[in-house]
Structure formats: C-alpha cells, structure tokens
Design a protein around this motif. Sequence first.
Motif, PDB file in Angstrom:
ATOM      1  N   THR A 188      -0.867  17.113   0.446  1.00 14.58           N
ATOM      2  CA  THR A 188      -0.733  16.910   1.888  1.00 14.58           C
ATOM      3  C   THR A 188       0.616  17.418   2.392  1.00 14.58           C
ATOM      4  O   THR A 188       0.684  18.104   3.412  1.00 14.58           O
TER       5      THR A 188
ATOM      6  N   GLU B 180      -8.833  11.666   4.466  1.00 12.71           N
ATOM      7  CA  GLU B 180      -7.610  11.186   3.832  1.00 12.71           C
ATOM      8  C   GLU B 180      -7.168   9.880   4.478  1.00 12.71           C
ATOM      9  O   GLU B 180      -7.770   9.403   5.436  1.00 12.71           O
ATOM     10  N   ARG B 181      -6.074   9.327   3.948  1.00 18.37           N
ATOM     11  CA  ARG B 181      -5.651   8.021   4.446  1.00 18.37           C
ATOM     12  C   ARG B 181      -5.233   8.086   5.915  1.00 18.37           C
ATOM     13  O   ARG B 181      -4.601   9.038   6.363  1.00 18.37           O
TER      14      ARG B 181
ATOM     15  N   GLU C 176      -1.572   8.841   6.991  1.00 19.33           N
ATOM     16  CA  GLU C 176      -1.087  10.221   6.941  1.00 19.33           C
ATOM     17  C   GLU C 176      -1.415  10.937   8.236  1.00 19.33           C
ATOM     18  O   GLU C 176      -0.658  11.768   8.708  1.00 19.33           O
TER      19      GLU C 176
ATOM     20  N   ASP D 186      -7.814  19.128   4.527  1.00 18.71           N
ATOM     21  CA  ASP D 186      -7.288  18.162   3.544  1.00 18.71           C
ATOM     22  C   ASP D 186      -8.130  16.907   3.632  1.00 18.71           C
ATOM     23  O   ASP D 186      -8.030  16.181   4.605  1.00 18.71           O
TER      24      ASP D 186
HETATM   25 MG    MG Z   1      -3.016  13.891   0.431  1.00 18.88          MG
END
Ligand code: MG
Length: 584
Positions: free
Chosen positions: A241, A263-264, A267, A331
């Motif tokens: 990332t 993704e989280r 982020e 991502d």
């Molecule tokens: Mg990542």
Amino acid sequence: MTKGTVKGIISNLVYVEVDGPVSQNEICYIDLYGVKLMAEVIKVAGNIAYTQVFESTRGLKPGNTVEFTDKMLQVKLGPGMLSKNYDGLQDDLNKMEGMYLTRGEYTDPLDEDSIWHFTPIAKVNDTVEAGDWLGSVPENWIDHKIMVPFLMEGKYQVKSIVLEGDYKITDTIAVVVDKEGKEYPLTMVQYWPVKLPIKAYQSKPRPFKTLETGIRTIDTLNPIAEGGTGFTPGPFGTGKTVLQHSISQNAEADLIVVAACGERANEVVELFTEFPELDDPRTGRKLIERTIIICNTSNMPVAAREASVYTAMSICEYYRSMGLKVLLLADSTSRWAQALREMSNRMEELPGPDAYPMDLPAIISNFYARAGYVYLNNGQTGSITFIGAVSPAGGNLKEPVTESTKKAARCFYSLSQDRADSKRYPAVDPIDSYSKYLEYDEIQEFLNQNIAPGWVDKVYKAKDILLRGKEAKDQINILGDDGVPLDYHSRFWKSELIDRIILVQDSFDSIDKSTPMKRQAYMLNLLLNICDTNFDFESYEELQPFYSRVINVLIQMNYQPFQGDKFKEYEAQLESILAERRVK
Ligand code: MG
Ligand code: ADP
C-alpha cells in the motif's frame, strides 16, 4: 421490464424467479419494503436468475419483489469526476453523511447543477463516430473532451453544435444524425457498461516508451512501459500500500485513478484525508486535482469489490480517449478475486485451484488487457498504465491469483518479507523481480536514446552485480568470513552499494521519495564507476568499515537536492574516502 420474486438467499447471493427474459450482468433492484437494493445477474438458469447483491441482504425474505432494468452495471461519464471519491458503484462518497452510505442509497456521480465552459471542436456537417471529440471543457487543469458516446455505433453527421459558452452537463451541446436521418441530441453525459472494454480507438501498439514513477527500484532496474502492466505481490505488511501511494504521488501521469479494493478502512480514510493536502511535484498544484479515488473497503459488501475495479478501469478508458496518460492503481486485486471465489462457491460451481472460479485466469487477463497505449481516431495518443497489488496468503507466490496475474502482467515487483523485516523499503526483491519491457527492442532503444547511450547495458550490469553479490553472500554464510576469497567480500559490498543507494528509498522524505530519471542515471553511473574501481584491502575485516563510510555518504547525497551545495559537498567527501584505498 421483467419482474421477479426472491426464492432463496445465501448471504449476498439471491435466487430470483423471473417472469421474462433477463441477461447476464443485468442490473436489478430488490424491493426490501421500500428500500431498493441493487444487484447484478451473475448467472441465468431457466427462469431462475442468480444475482449478487451489492449491499447487506439483512431482512430480505423469499417473496420480496424484484425489478429488472435491462441495463448492465454502468458508469456515468462526464465532466466533474476529477477529485471525487467514489465507491465501487460510483456513488459520490462526499454526498453522503458520515463515512458510508446507508443501504439502498445511491448518489449521483456527477453534479447536474455545475456550469462548464464548453468550446466546440467539431463543426456542422463533420462526420463523427464513437469517441470523437465534439468539444472540450476545462476540468481542473485537464482539457476534458466531450465525446460522441461510446455506445453509438456507426457514423453520424453533426447537424448542430452549440457556440462557445457556459452549459450544464445535461444541456444539449450537439445534435447528430444517422444515415436514415434520425436525430440524436447529445449532452456532456454518457454511460458505459463497466464490464466491457471501451474500444473507441484506432489501434493499440506494443508499448514503446517508459513511464517514470520516481521509484528507483522500478525506473532504474525494472522500468514499466507507458500503457504497460505490472503487479506487486507481497505478504501482509511488506509495503504494497505504501508503494502504491508513493507511485500515485510521484508518477509522471496526467491522471491517477486509485482503486482501493477490500483493504482496511483506515488506510482508505488516510488516503482521503492525506491526498487533498499533498502537492503535486509535477504541476505544483494539489495532487487531488488529478486523482480519482474509488474505494471499497473491507467492511463494504464483497460484491461491490468486483464492481470497483471495473468502474475504475472504465473511468480510465474514458479519460484515455481524451488523449491523456492515465495511471491505474488497484489495491488489492486479491480481495476482488476472493469476492469472485465467495460467489462461485455459493453457487456451487465446479471449483478451480484453491476453490477460485475456473475462469479466474481469463478474468484477470481480460482485465489487464484493458490497459495499453492507444492511437485514437484523430491520431492523438492516450494510455492506461496499470499496477495491481496482490496479497498472496502466507506470501505463497504459487497461489492462483499470483500465478494468473503473472501470466497477465508484464512487470513483476515481488515484495519480500526479508527485505521488509530488515527495513529495506520499498521491499521489492531485486533478484526475483523483472520487467519484460526491458527486453523489448523498442523500449531499449527508447531508454538508450532518452536516458543515456548504453543505458540498458548499465542496467543489466547493475542487475548482475546484485546477483553476484547475493551469491557471494550465500557462500560467505556457508563457509564463513575467512573461508572465502577476499573477492567474495568485495562482490558482496558492491552489491550492497547498489542495494542501499538505488533500491532503498525513503518514501517519507520529501526529496528521497521521488527521484527524477536524470538523477537516477547520475547515481547509477556514479555507483558503477565505484564498482569498477580496484581498491586495496589486506583482509576482509577492512571492507566493512570502508564500505559503510562510502554508503553513509551516498545516502546523505540521496537526501539532498540534486546538484545542490550539500550534494556536492558529500560528493567531494565520497571522493576523498575512495581515494584512501583506490589502487593507482
Ligand atoms: Mg495494504
Ligand atoms: P501491505 O499493504 O503490504 O500490507 P503496508 O504498505 O501497509 O503493507 O506497509 C506496512 C508498514 O510497513 C507501513 O505501515 C510502514 O510502517 C512500513 N513501510 C512500508 N513501506 C515503507 C517504506 N517505503 N518506507 C518506510 N516504511 C515503510
């Protein structure tokens, strides 16, 4: 329109009995007592449509009614997309309250009230076809082309076009007629079904020039082509990332589309809050002005992940048709593949390796194939360069998503756990990684012409030094420091020079985070000259202190403005250290 009734619900998979024809990928709305949930048909068998719902199906029961739309999942295209944050269904995330939309709420991706200054390009009686430029409006600093809708087939004649002036996106800006004399009023808005590639161009040649990313391990060692594809597999926490963020901030592109997929959430929140603040090193304006963020975080329904990568790609294709250099970063594409796997398993399809759908390799390669450098109908050029992050479970590069992506993408930037553990960021492994473009004659010619004569040979030389250094290191580890000839230590330290000065790059330092190609070339030359020098050592114990000093000074150079006073001071220091042991 066809209607249906819910028959069964397995999480996001809903079986619908239909009373008429439905097609693959058609969008429908499931009525949850007044709230309409968007869903996509993913399989049709007899009078049963299998749909994936883009939202939580909580509360849904057999018997709920469904309305089909006869349309596939589509993006709404027009001026006003730059700087926006969208979710995978192109909802404008700034138009909602809080961080997430409530169920059944869909927002307009464009702003119908904003006024745009339109300047015509096409003239009355011109013959036009899909993708041709009718006029343009300024959008931030981009000259946003208003094009003949990509869905219009065949040729048309321009019957009328408005004068230069201020218009809303829904105003008619031109009328075109087909061969039969049927008139089509056109606005600044058009739609495109995201799962189909937009093919409004003449040709797609093999990539023949490189795209600078500012990341040395990419640009110097394994350059990516403009219109090329690459991917970064790496275990959790190895810096995928962070690498994507630094590429997005520094790459030499007109427009960056970031698809944050599965993704989280934190982020993505960072991305939202950080981007508006950042300056664009290339234009001096704000980065966000040339960025579109599409985000489907881990806490959004998995079905929307798939939509988000296609939505992002379609937006890229739209801007490419304006003659722009677009960079797409996704991502992570593994999360998308996992969403496909979940749906495939719920439908009890015959599974492929690791229970992914059998056609996963085809799905991935079709997606990567949408990138590319193109010649438009008017002779202008545009490109989409695509870099995807892949997160193989446990770092196993033999798993199906990594393997399939390896077949589709031409650059392989493998992030290594060892390098991440020893804080050698970006953790791209110099031995395993490659760029197929480096082997293209066109690209070699481009590099030798644009960077320096003989450049490609230098790149291969640097790679060779890294490989020989690794081999020497392995031998030293097995046989011990004094069990190998002095030359082995020398080889190891030469590879350390390249590694620590070229490969290691501090993405949190304002200067080091992005290195222009000219500077990369200067540093590589400097290092190769050192590697070619004979130094005088009595024993292996003398190498480590000497090379550590050399490396330290070189790192200091990396942190200084190129060719500034400090830079030159350190370079002079370097020369005096080298002189201590140089063989005359
Ligand atoms: Mg990542
Ligand atoms: P991944 O996406 O592969 O799970 P991240 O990109 O989130 O990994 O990186 C994990 C952590 O590693 C970051 O929070 C940061 O502390 C560190 N890191 C990654 N790349 C760099 C870098 N280029 N420079 C410094 N630290 C980094």
